[in-house]
Enzyme design. Structure first.
Site, PDB file in Angstrom:
ATOM      1  N   ASP A   1       0.870  -1.173   0.000  1.00 16.28           N
ATOM      2  CA  ASP A   1       0.000   0.000   0.000  1.00 16.28           C
ATOM      3  C   ASP A   1       0.915   1.235   0.000  1.00 16.28           C
ATOM      4  O   ASP A   1       2.144   1.131   0.147  1.00 16.28           O
ATOM      5  CB  ASP A   1      -0.967  -0.009   1.188  1.00 16.28           C
ATOM      6  CG  ASP A   1      -2.190   0.873   0.905  1.00 16.28           C
ATOM      7  OD1 ASP A   1      -2.143   1.706  -0.018  1.00 16.28           O
ATOM      8  OD2 ASP A   1      -3.199   0.742   1.612  1.00 16.28           O
TER       9      ASP A   1
HETATM   10  C1  BGC Z   1      -5.120   3.130   0.211  1.00 10.87           C
HETATM   11  C2  BGC Z   1      -5.299   2.104  -0.883  1.00 10.87           C
HETATM   12  C3  BGC Z   1      -5.246   2.778  -2.228  1.00 10.87           C
HETATM   13  C4  BGC Z   1      -3.916   3.505  -2.355  1.00 10.87           C
HETATM   14  C5  BGC Z   1      -3.707   4.169  -3.696  1.00 10.87           C
HETATM   15  C6  BGC Z   1      -3.903   4.013  -0.015  1.00 10.87           C
HETATM   16  O1  BGC Z   1      -3.872   5.061   0.889  1.00 10.87           O
HETATM   17  O2  BGC Z   1      -5.011   2.474   1.452  1.00 10.87           O
HETATM   18  O3  BGC Z   1      -6.505   1.418  -0.717  1.00 10.87           O
HETATM   19  O4  BGC Z   1      -5.411   1.845  -3.252  1.00 10.87           O
HETATM   20  O5  BGC Z   1      -3.853   4.488  -1.338  1.00 10.87           O
HETATM   21  O6  BGC Z   1      -4.525   5.238  -3.866  1.00 10.87           O
END
Ligand code: BGC
Length: 721
Positions: free
Chosen positions: A265
């Protein structure tokens, strides 16, 4: 395929391999596609790094994607096309209800259809892969991301996870077609169980619980062929997921046999330092690689590792092996997407215009919103309203355009109808009472005057879009005080009240339910949400949504879910006995039970289960439960409902929930129609996690419950032999 990849792997330097495993945000690319290597205010990346990076997140639009790909390929040595990814969580431009809303439809086919549309729109806008579905099981409405989930039940979650993957990816064998994208299941693992519902907080649960309840959503998504998995931010079993070898190597790779891309993530690798399990960015990078994390989303730790390795002048064999494995997976996905043949796949402005936000797509968005709306109360059958009903329309959300909910960055709120627009189109006698809600000091006489001419007051209350989604944890999941006071005051006018609740999370609605004659829950219903609400109020659509999460009576009951384990001192069901006996598992200031239970939702029709028959009451372990459920619609209106089948194992090796959903089937019955519905439940669905952490079915006695909500009383016994 293998040849091309092996050939590329042979040509790639260590730095190029590591860049291939790095994902950068859109900030590194200008509108004209040129890369930004100068000071961007973000972490600086060299020109070499930028022109060998593997993927980009958050870019969309065929034209922009094409420019970036073109510029990149001109400058990159090996000319491996970029992979474009973005968060398309409940629609690209056509926005469907939030996932928790869609889950209320209990309709896997509908969920698949919405995912298919989201995929086609995304692919036409140049995207190759999307960060969805989120299949984190959630039992805590304090956690803001509950809106992205399928709710509290493992089977419903798993079934909708499967449906989403099918819709996003299509029937991909070794090649994706142009209308589909690769799906990224997130967040592995158990992110939805953050302690206290606080965002990014620790998760600590037994491995038994994890395997028994939390794993199913991810597992079924992977079995359906999801190409990517994202690590979660949280700690699990004491180790942050992104560095958790047991979780990633043993469970994800070995047991679930996941051979796609594991992406971190956002900055989750860098955060290993904050967690206290890595001493530096490069240490974090090595730990993540060892855990099997292929791609680094925006922590730059993999880039730093490349620089360190270059300085040291030699790369340990173990690292080379890990890098090769990961690069292989990234290149394989690019190959499957056909990017080597056509790096500009889907990047066609005309096609984008043709495929995105079409009337057909919007029609499905409306259908989805209609099927996701849950009717929680309908005292004296107040709804539906006749077309000539005189209505006063009020409440802070009555003119709200943002009915899309969080994670709808490409949605255009200015194009939506408001609830006021939609109801004014349907009813002639609507007056909108627009005044601001005074601080609980509403003058009853003024309210009486305002509502004097109306037969019914419709009030739209709830939360705003920004009050759910990532980083929106809440200690009090309920309506703002001001809104509740307003509703109370409206109730005192003596008028009939229809309350509409817009929300991204379950709320404590105990008082709201008392002050409302009808209570409608459309969640955040998406692009055509207002129209869907109006159709339900007029009765053109008969509501059929069912809750995918239990609604508590009070905040102190959280987490409250229907399939919790039994205790040694459960309530007996007799009010007197339960009151007399202090030493039972209960509260002294509140009931144990939900306000609205999992699977609950009313209809304008009157459905009854007339008979449940098990074809065989003794079933072999490798067999299936075949049941015939006679259902009748004893009303003058057509409608849909959901038959829900729960089982309970009487004696097992580990503690057991009172009941657990094993099958659901959405059916349509015409007015006064009765039908016998065949339902088949494979016995393998009765498997649970034993003490040795393996999942298997036991022989023995079971109870099957059948009905229209998790608290159904109709039961029948059977035996597995
Ligand atoms: C979130 C993810 C997301 C990623 C990209 C993160 O902060 O937890 O779910 O896909 O950002 O935007």
């Amino acid at each position: 395929m293998v040849n091309r990849i092996t050939e590329l792997l042979r040509k790639m330097s260590i730095a190029e391999k590591i860049a291939q495993l790095s994902q950068l945000s859109a900030d590194y690319f200008q509108e004209d596609g040129v890369t930004l290597t100068g000071p961007t205010g973000k972490q600086q990346v060299t020109s070499e790094e930028l022109h060998s990076v593997g993927s980009v997140l958050g870019i969309s639009g065929a034209e922009r994607a094409r420019k970036i790909q073109k510029n990149y390929l001109q400058h990159s040595r090996l000319k491996i096309p970029l992979l474009f990814m973005a968060d398309v969580v409940h629609g690209y431009k056509t926005i469907f209800p939030i996932p928790l809303g869609l889950a209320s439809s209990f309709d896997s086919e509908l969920v698949e259809e919405t995912a298919k549309i989201a995929a086609k729109e995304s692919a036409s806008a140049g995207l190759h892969a999307i960060f969805a579905p989120m299949v984190d099981l959630v039992r805590d409405p304090r956690w803001g991301r509950v809106m992205e989930s399928n709710g509290e039940d493992p089977f419903l979650n798993g079934s909708l996870a499967t449906a989403s993957i099918k819709g996003f990816q299509g029937c991909v064998t070794d090649r994706f077609d142009e209308n589909h994208v690769a799906a990224c299941v997130k967040h592995f693992a158990a992110y939805g169980a953050a302690e206290g519902g606080r965002e990014y907080n620790t998760v600590d649960m037994s491995e038994w619980q994890f395997r028994d309840q939390y794993l199913e959503g991810y597992q079924r998504a992977i079995e359906t062929g999801a190409r990517l998995v994202m690590t979660s931010f949280n700690t699990l079993f004491g180790v942050p997921a992104t560095a958790n070898e047991h979780l990633m190597r043993t469970i994800l790779r070995k047991e679930l046999k996941f051979d796609g891309i594991l992406i971190s993530d956002w900055n989750a690798i860098g955060e290993l330092k904050e967690h206290g399990v890595a001493s530096s960015q490069t240490d974090a990078a090595v730990k993540a690689l060892k855990a099997g994390v292929d791609m680094d989303m925006m922590s730059f730790a993999y880039f730093e590792l490349a620089q360190k390795l270059e300085k040291e002048g030699q790369v340990p064999q173990e690292i080379i092996k890990l890098l090769d494995e990961s690069v292989y997976r990234v290149l394989k996905l690019k190959e499957e997407l056909g990017l080597f043949e056509d790096p500009f796949r889907g990047m066609d402005l005309l096609k984008e215009e043709e495929n995105v936000l079409t009337e057909d797509n919007l029609k499905i968005a409306q259908k989805a919103a209609e099927e996701s709306t849950v009717l929680l109360e309908n005292k004296d059958n107040l709804l539906p309203l006749k077309p000539d009903t005189k209505i006063t329309l009020c409440g802070p959300l009555v003119r709200e355009r943002d009915l899309l909910g969080s994670w709808s960055w490409k949605g255009n709120t200015t194009k939506n109808e408001t609830i006021a627009d939609a109801l004014q189109n349907k009813f002639k006698g609507v007056t909108v009472f627009d005044e601001d809600l005074a601080e609980g000091t509403l003058d009853l006489n003024v309210l009486k005057q305002k509502t004097a001419d109306s037969e019914v007051v419709i009030v739209a209350l709830g939360l705003k879009s920004y009050q759910s989604g990532e980083a929106t944890s809440m200690t009090k999941p309920r309506l703002p005080k001001k809104q509740l006071n307003f509703l109370k005051a409206l109730n005192e006018t003596g008028k009939k009240i229809v309350t509409i609740i817009i929300t991204g999370r379950p709320l404590v609605l105990t008082e709201v339910s008392k002050f409302s004659d009808a209570l409608l829950l459309p969640w955040f219903p998406g692009s055509r949400g207002a129209e869907a609400i109006a159709n339900i109020i007029t009765g053109e659509v008969n509501p059929s949504g069912k809750l995918p999460m239990s609604f508590p009576r009070d905040i102190g009951q959280i987490p409250l879910y229907y399939n919790s384990l039994r205790t040694g001192r459960p309530l007996t069901g007799s009010d007197n006995l339960d009151k007399e006996n202090k030493y039972l598992s209960k509260y002294i200031d509140e009931e144990n039970s939900h306000l609205y239970c999992f699977g609950y939702g009313l209809s304008y029709a009157d459905f009854k289960v007339k008979k449940v028959q098990l074809v065989d009451k003794q079933i072999a372990k490798n067999g299936e439960l075949n049941l015939k459920v006679e259902v009748a619609n004893e009303s003058h209106i057509d409608g849909q409902t959901v038959i829900q089948c729960y089982t309970h194992q009487c004696v097992a090796e580990t503690a057991q929930p009172d009941r657990e959903l094993k099958m659901f089937k959405k059916i349509m019955l015409k007015a006064n129609e009765a039908k016998v519905i065949d339902i088949c439940i494979p016995v393998t669905r009765l498997a649970y996690t034993h003490q040795d952490l393996t999942k298997k079915v036991d022989c023995g006695n079971y109870v099957l419950y059948v009905g229209f909500a998790a608290d159904t009383k109709r039961k029948i016994s059977f035996e597995i032999i």
